[in-house]
Scaffold this active site. Structure first.
Site, PDB file in Angstrom:
ATOM      1  N   CYS A   1     -12.759  -5.505   4.816  1.00  0.00           N
ATOM      2  CA  CYS A   1     -12.112  -6.213   5.919  1.00  0.00           C
ATOM      3  C   CYS A   1     -11.331  -7.385   5.329  1.00  0.00           C
ATOM      4  O   CYS A   1     -11.905  -8.237   4.651  1.00  0.00           O
ATOM      5  CB  CYS A   1     -13.166  -6.718   6.902  1.00  0.00           C
ATOM      6  SG  CYS A   1     -12.487  -7.906   8.086  1.00  0.00           S
TER       7      CYS A   1
ATOM      8  N   ASP B   1      -3.721   1.017   6.722  1.00  0.00           N
ATOM      9  CA  ASP B   1      -2.818   0.762   5.601  1.00  0.00           C
ATOM     10  C   ASP B   1      -2.453  -0.720   5.472  1.00  0.00           C
ATOM     11  O   ASP B   1      -2.355  -1.254   4.375  1.00  0.00           O
ATOM     12  CB  ASP B   1      -1.536   1.587   5.746  1.00  0.00           C
ATOM     13  CG  ASP B   1      -1.844   3.066   5.874  1.00  0.00           C
ATOM     14  OD1 ASP B   1      -2.856   3.504   5.284  1.00  0.00           O
ATOM     15  OD2 ASP B   1      -1.092   3.769   6.565  1.00  0.00           O
TER      16      ASP B   1
ATOM     17  N   CYS C   1     -13.736  -4.389  12.623  1.00  0.00           N
ATOM     18  CA  CYS C   1     -14.754  -4.850  11.689  1.00  0.00           C
ATOM     19  C   CYS C   1     -16.061  -5.134  12.440  1.00  0.00           C
ATOM     20  O   CYS C   1     -16.061  -5.898  13.394  1.00  0.00           O
ATOM     21  CB  CYS C   1     -14.276  -6.095  10.958  1.00  0.00           C
ATOM     22  SG  CYS C   1     -15.553  -6.812   9.914  1.00  0.00           S
TER      23      CYS C   1
ATOM     24  N   GLU D   1      -1.075  -1.120  -6.139  1.00  0.00           N
ATOM     25  CA  GLU D   1      -2.088  -0.450  -6.941  1.00  0.00           C
ATOM     26  C   GLU D   1      -1.401   0.287  -8.083  1.00  0.00           C
ATOM     27  O   GLU D   1      -0.250   0.680  -7.954  1.00  0.00           O
ATOM     28  CB  GLU D   1      -2.830   0.578  -6.091  1.00  0.00           C
ATOM     29  CG  GLU D   1      -3.730  -0.033  -5.049  1.00  0.00           C
ATOM     30  CD  GLU D   1      -4.123   0.999  -4.018  1.00  0.00           C
ATOM     31  OE1 GLU D   1      -5.275   1.426  -4.027  1.00  0.00           O
ATOM     32  OE2 GLU D   1      -3.261   1.375  -3.212  1.00  0.00           O
TER      33      GLU D   1
ATOM     34  N   CYS E   1     -12.742 -10.958   6.756  1.00  0.00           N
ATOM     35  CA  CYS E   1     -14.017 -11.587   6.385  1.00  0.00           C
ATOM     36  C   CYS E   1     -14.626 -11.051   5.090  1.00  0.00           C
ATOM     37  O   CYS E   1     -15.611 -11.587   4.602  1.00  0.00           O
ATOM     38  CB  CYS E   1     -15.021 -11.446   7.532  1.00  0.00           C
ATOM     39  SG  CYS E   1     -15.681  -9.773   7.675  1.00  0.00           S
TER      40      CYS E   1
ATOM     41  N   CYS F   1     -16.808  -9.206  11.904  1.00  0.00           N
ATOM     42  CA  CYS F   1     -16.010 -10.279  12.513  1.00  0.00           C
ATOM     43  C   CYS F   1     -15.149  -9.807  13.685  1.00  0.00           C
ATOM     44  O   CYS F   1     -14.413 -10.581  14.270  1.00  0.00           O
ATOM     45  CB  CYS F   1     -15.137 -10.963  11.464  1.00  0.00           C
ATOM     46  SG  CYS F   1     -13.709  -9.989  10.976  1.00  0.00           S
TER      47      CYS F   1
ATOM     48  N   ASP G   1       0.865  -1.172   0.000  1.00  0.00           N
ATOM     49  CA  ASP G   1       0.000   0.000   0.000  1.00  0.00           C
ATOM     50  C   ASP G   1       0.904   1.225   0.000  1.00  0.00           C
ATOM     51  O   ASP G   1       1.650   1.462   0.952  1.00  0.00           O
ATOM     52  CB  ASP G   1      -0.909  -0.007   1.237  1.00  0.00           C
ATOM     53  CG  ASP G   1      -1.867   1.179   1.224  1.00  0.00           C
ATOM     54  OD1 ASP G   1      -2.562   1.361   0.207  1.00  0.00           O
ATOM     55  OD2 ASP G   1      -1.893   1.930   2.216  1.00  0.00           O
TER      56      ASP G   1
END
Ligand SMILES: [Zn+2]
Length: 367
Positions: free
Chosen positions: A321, A351, A341, A268, A324, A344, A184
């Site tokens: 997340c 990051d 989350c 990315e 999950c 979960c 990231d």
């Protein structure tokens, strides 16, 4: 495989004169042969090849301008070939007509070819042998092995000299690994990997950025084209260079480490990053680093049989997340650095969670 090695060199007074002379002669033959080509075409509608231009230089120009013989002959031929490249580009890619080179051109360089040991590096003594210059003091931060093909001598606007050696070398591929990683790219940090390694931006860069801003402020108070104005300009050029070098060194270390440790690397594409609205000055600086890091990862991956994947479609990497798969739209707000989350109960660092998702998405796309 051809590899380039760039070193700073410290020519003495005579060597500096000879280098300047070579720059000048290269510019001269570049311009003269370009004019010759233009004229011949205009008068006789005859196209002139690069070999013709080289003959013209050897037979006519060197006779008329004896001083051309004082510089390295390969440098002149390469200058003519450069002119030819610009010319071919004009025809094939409809680029602009090649321009004549100006004395005030900031980009000063010439290239000479290897023959009979005319170029040689002495790593122990810190010297490099170059045609017409003999031994030039050099700073070798790393060694190379293999057959030298050519050497390019250049001078940057701050006045420093460099030599780039092109070497034919056998590349030893890194050993295969089973580890994969997602990256990231960030603004505050350079990047975080999906296994939690954080690469910071070097602190020294901040220091020089502050210095640069100060120097630029001072420049605005100087009288344009005065002596002090040019002095200040030079200081700014040196500072820019410093930042560039620190950044490049650091990025090489980071890309080398990431490539050595992983088989598949996912990040990315930069288009996505550009969608992030950020008005900081840091942003433009980060763009350069991101671009350079992804560029290095790309070619180092290729060299070492690694796979480098860029996810280019829009992908909500921070909102999902990684445990999950639940999409949490509250995370759109950039100020949320950590979250739990709702589904979960996994605890996430923004990051790191993004990096994990990026890896998963990259692996999914290639599966
Ligand atoms: Zn979850």
């Amino acid at each position: 495989m051809l590899k380039g090695y760039k070193y700073r060199i410290y020519p003495n007074k005579d060597q500096k004169i000879q280098i300047a002379r070579t720059f000048g002669c290269c510019r001269f033959v570049y311009n003269q042969t370009l004019a010759y080509r233009k004229e011949t075409y205009g008068k006789e509608k005859k196209s002139v090849s690069k070999t013709d231009c080289n003959h013209y230089c050897n037979r006519e120009l060197k006779k008329e301008y004896e001083w051309l013989k004082e510089v390295d002959k390969f440098a002149l031929t390469n200058a003519i070939y450069n002119m030819d490249c610009a010319y071919q580009k004009f025809f094939k890619e409809h680029a602009g007509y090649p321009k004549f080179k100006s004395k005030h051109d900031k980009h000063k360089s010439y290239t000479t070819n290897f023959t009979n040991g005319n170029i040689a590096a002495d790593f122990e003594e810190g010297k490099i042998k170059l045609p017409k210059l003999k031994q030039v003091k050099a700073k070798f931060h790393r060694k190379f092995e293999g057959q030298i093909k050519s050497a390019t001598v250049s001078q940057v606007p701050s006045g420093k000299y460099y030599v780039s050696i092109l070497v034919e070398t056998e590349h030893e591929e890194l050993r295969h690994t089973d580890k994969n990683t997602g990256l990231d790219l960030g603004v505050k940090d350079l990047c975080i990997t999906s296994d939690g390694t954080r690469y910071w931006n070097p602190k020294t860069i901040r220091k020089y950025e502050k210095k640069l801003a100060k120097l630029q402020r001072q420049l605005s108070h100087k009288e344009k084209r005065s002596r002090n104005y040019y002095k200040q300009k030079k200081k700014i050029a040196i500072c820019h260079e410093k930042i560039r070098n620190i950044r490049k060194d650091y990025l090489h270390k980071v890309s080398h480490e990431i490539i050595s440790e992983n088989q598949v690397i996912v990040s990315e594409g930069l288009q996505i990053k550009n969608m992030v609205k950020n008005h900081h000055l840091a942003k433009s600086i980060m763009d350069v680093s991101w671009y350079e890091l992804t560029r290095q990862l790309g070619y180092k991956a290729e060299w070492n049989g690694r796979q480098y994947i860029k996810i280019d479609a829009f992908y909500a990497s921070s909102q999902i997340c990684s445990s999950c798969g639940y999409q949490n739209t509250d995370i759109k707000d950039l100020s949320v650095r950590e979250w739990i989350c709702p589904k979960c109960r996994a605890k996430h660092d923004r990051d790191l969670n993004a990096a994990k998702n990026i890896l998963a998405e990259g692996l999914r796309q290639t599966a």
